[in-house]
Design an enzyme around this catalytic site. Structure first.
Site, PDB file in Angstrom:
ATOM      1  N   HIS A 168       0.850  -1.195   0.000  1.00 31.19           N
ATOM      2  CA  HIS A 168       0.000   0.000   0.000  1.00 31.19           C
ATOM      3  C   HIS A 168       0.881   1.239   0.000  1.00 31.19           C
ATOM      4  O   HIS A 168       2.090   1.160   0.192  1.00 31.19           O
ATOM      5  CB  HIS A 168      -0.902   0.019   1.241  1.00 31.19           C
ATOM      6  CG  HIS A 168      -0.152   0.191   2.528  1.00 31.19           C
ATOM      7  ND1 HIS A 168       0.585  -0.824   3.101  1.00 31.19           N
ATOM      8  CD2 HIS A 168       0.001   1.271   3.344  1.00 31.19           C
ATOM      9  CE1 HIS A 168       1.151  -0.397   4.208  1.00 31.19           C
ATOM     10  NE2 HIS A 168       0.820   0.880   4.378  1.00 31.19           N
ATOM     11  N   ASP A 174       0.717   5.346   1.764  1.00 28.85           N
ATOM     12  CA  ASP A 174       0.035   6.096   2.816  1.00 28.85           C
ATOM     13  C   ASP A 174      -0.708   7.274   2.205  1.00 28.85           C
ATOM     14  O   ASP A 174      -0.226   7.908   1.260  1.00 28.85           O
ATOM     15  CB  ASP A 174       1.030   6.583   3.862  1.00 28.85           C
ATOM     16  CG  ASP A 174       1.610   5.430   4.671  1.00 28.85           C
ATOM     17  OD1 ASP A 174       1.024   4.325   4.636  1.00 28.85           O
ATOM     18  OD2 ASP A 174       2.645   5.626   5.336  1.00 28.85           O
ATOM     19  N   HIS A 231       4.775   0.088   0.118  1.00 27.65           N
ATOM     20  CA  HIS A 231       5.478  -0.650   1.163  1.00 27.65           C
ATOM     21  C   HIS A 231       4.552  -1.686   1.774  1.00 27.65           C
ATOM     22  O   HIS A 231       3.342  -1.672   1.542  1.00 27.65           O
ATOM     23  CB  HIS A 231       6.040   0.300   2.230  1.00 27.65           C
ATOM     24  CG  HIS A 231       5.045   1.262   2.812  1.00 27.65           C
ATOM     25  ND1 HIS A 231       4.530   2.337   2.112  1.00 27.65           N
ATOM     26  CD2 HIS A 231       4.453   1.322   4.034  1.00 27.65           C
ATOM     27  CE1 HIS A 231       3.686   3.009   2.872  1.00 27.65           C
ATOM     28  NE2 HIS A 231       3.612   2.405   4.045  1.00 27.65           N
ATOM     29  N   ARG A 247       5.750  -8.765  15.744  1.00 32.95           N
ATOM     30  CA  ARG A 247       6.408  -7.487  15.484  1.00 32.95           C
ATOM     31  C   ARG A 247       5.580  -6.372  16.100  1.00 32.95           C
ATOM     32  O   ARG A 247       4.357  -6.330  15.955  1.00 32.95           O
ATOM     33  CB  ARG A 247       6.541  -7.244  13.973  1.00 32.95           C
ATOM     34  CG  ARG A 247       7.113  -5.871  13.606  1.00 32.95           C
ATOM     35  CD  ARG A 247       7.147  -5.692  12.095  1.00 32.95           C
ATOM     36  NE  ARG A 247       7.781  -4.442  11.702  1.00 32.95           N
ATOM     37  CZ  ARG A 247       7.129  -3.322  11.410  1.00 32.95           C
ATOM     38  NH1 ARG A 247       5.802  -3.284  11.500  1.00 32.95           N
ATOM     39  NH2 ARG A 247       7.780  -2.236  11.050  1.00 32.95           N
TER      40      ARG A 247
END
Length: 352
Positions: free
Chosen positions: A188, A190, A244, A253
């Site tokens: 995607h 941002d 990213h 994570r």
């Protein structure tokens, strides 16, 4: 993988010390990073490393709580927030596998915090304040990179009501799955102006450059910076809102993302400095930011069930700001298009 593909590193210390020569060099480095990668790694950025570590530790403690405790960390019905505040998880059939906590500017009164762990609220609010300060700085650097008069972007983006911090925990990768088909967050871009990311040592963040994925490896004390769609559109594509993703790993994570956004009532379109004044046609249509943001949120909150979803290439993104159709010259609607090529504009007269 060529070493030149690694994320550029920008030392922001000169902006804090007033070193004019260093400021010029750092500004040039940011400009080049935004042209080539859309991402860079900031060091000596002014946000205390101890604060980043503490925030990640407390976030991990919160997400380790039972689900029945976490789901109560939500505002009461009736709050009118730009995005849903508080705790949430991606729907079970979503390809994104993570849970999250959304926090807005504490002054707005939208936020709900868990009772445990102790100190979580104070730490997250301090992070939000420090990253807001960093956002103002990066915005001024971008203003210089884009050749605007001093304060131009600050005047355009002077309201912090749509800024938000998101703490995330990514679920464990599946045993036997290919690493690059098992996503904590799919490919995607941002939506906003600038994003800051700090993360634990697990890794998994990757940036698409020249057709392959570049790891944004965790480095203690650094903050990963990327520009979003708003800056790409304002610059008519000169500065890059890079694709990213987060690949899941054998360990959970934990990360924080801070989004330095424009207000939802702002219109976004290519600026004359990057179009008419240099003889180039606009590459994007004008759009209202809150409408675009709503579409992005809807896609993540209500994805199609697997049986309903057409096949999507692994490196495709979910939204692009794009002309509506071949009749765009006749259309006054300000548009986005979803990954299936369908018009996704709430107000489009063709959908009435």
């Amino acid at each position: 993988m060529a070493s030149s593909d690694a994320l550029p590193v920008v030392d922001l210390a000169p902006f804090l010390t007033g070193d004019e020569g260093g400021i010029a060099r750092a500004t040039k480095a940011v400009r080049e990073a935004c042209w080539t990668h859309g991402f860079f790694r900031a060091v000596n950025h002014g946000v205390p490393a101890e604060l980043l570590v503490r925030a990640l530790e407390l976030s991990a403690a919160f997400f380790a709580l039972p689900d029945e405790e976490k789901v109560n960390v939500r505002p009461a019905a009736g709050y009118n927030t730009p995005l849903p505040a508080g705790y949430g998880q991606q729907p079970a059939h979503s390809t994104d596998k993570n849970e999250y906590l959304v926090v807005f500017d504490p002054k707005l009164g939208f936020n709900v915090y868990p009772a445990e762990p102790a100190g979580f609220r104070e730490t997250v609010e301090e992070c939000h304040d420090k990253l807001t300060e960093l956002g103002w700085l990066i915005q001024e650097i971008l203003n210089e990179c884009m050749g605007h008069p001093r304060g131009f972007l600050r005047d355009y983006n002077d309201d912090r009501a749509f800024d938000l911090t998101i703490a995330r925990r990514y679920f464990l990768g599946l045993v036997g799955e290919e690493e690059h088909t098992d996503f904590g967050f799919g490919a995607h871009e941002d939506a906003g102006c600038v994003t800051f990311i700090f993360q634990d040592s697990v890794g998994g963040l990757e940036v698409l450059k020249d057709g392959h994925w570049v790891p944004a490896e965790p480095i203690d004390g650094s903050i990963v910076v990327n520009i979003g769609d708003v800056i790409q559109v304002l610059s008519n594509g000169k500065l890059k809102s890079a694709t990213h993703r987060v690949v899941r790993k054998p360990a959970h994570r934990h990360s924080f993302a801070f989004f330095f956004n424009i207000h939802g009532d702002r219109w976004v379109e290519p600026l004359p400095e990057f179009t008419a004044k240099i003889g180039e046609a606009p590459r994007y249509r004008r759009f209202l930011y809150k409408e675009y943001q709503q579409l992005r949120v809807r896609d993540k909150s209500h994805p199609p069930a697997r049986s309903e979803a057409p096949t999507m290439p692994s490196n495709s993104i979910q939204y692009k700001i794009w002309p509506l159709c071949a009749e765009m010259s006749k259309c006054s609607t300000h548009v986005s298009q979803n990954w299936n090529g369908q018009c996704d504009v709430i107000s489009c007269p063709k959908k009435r």
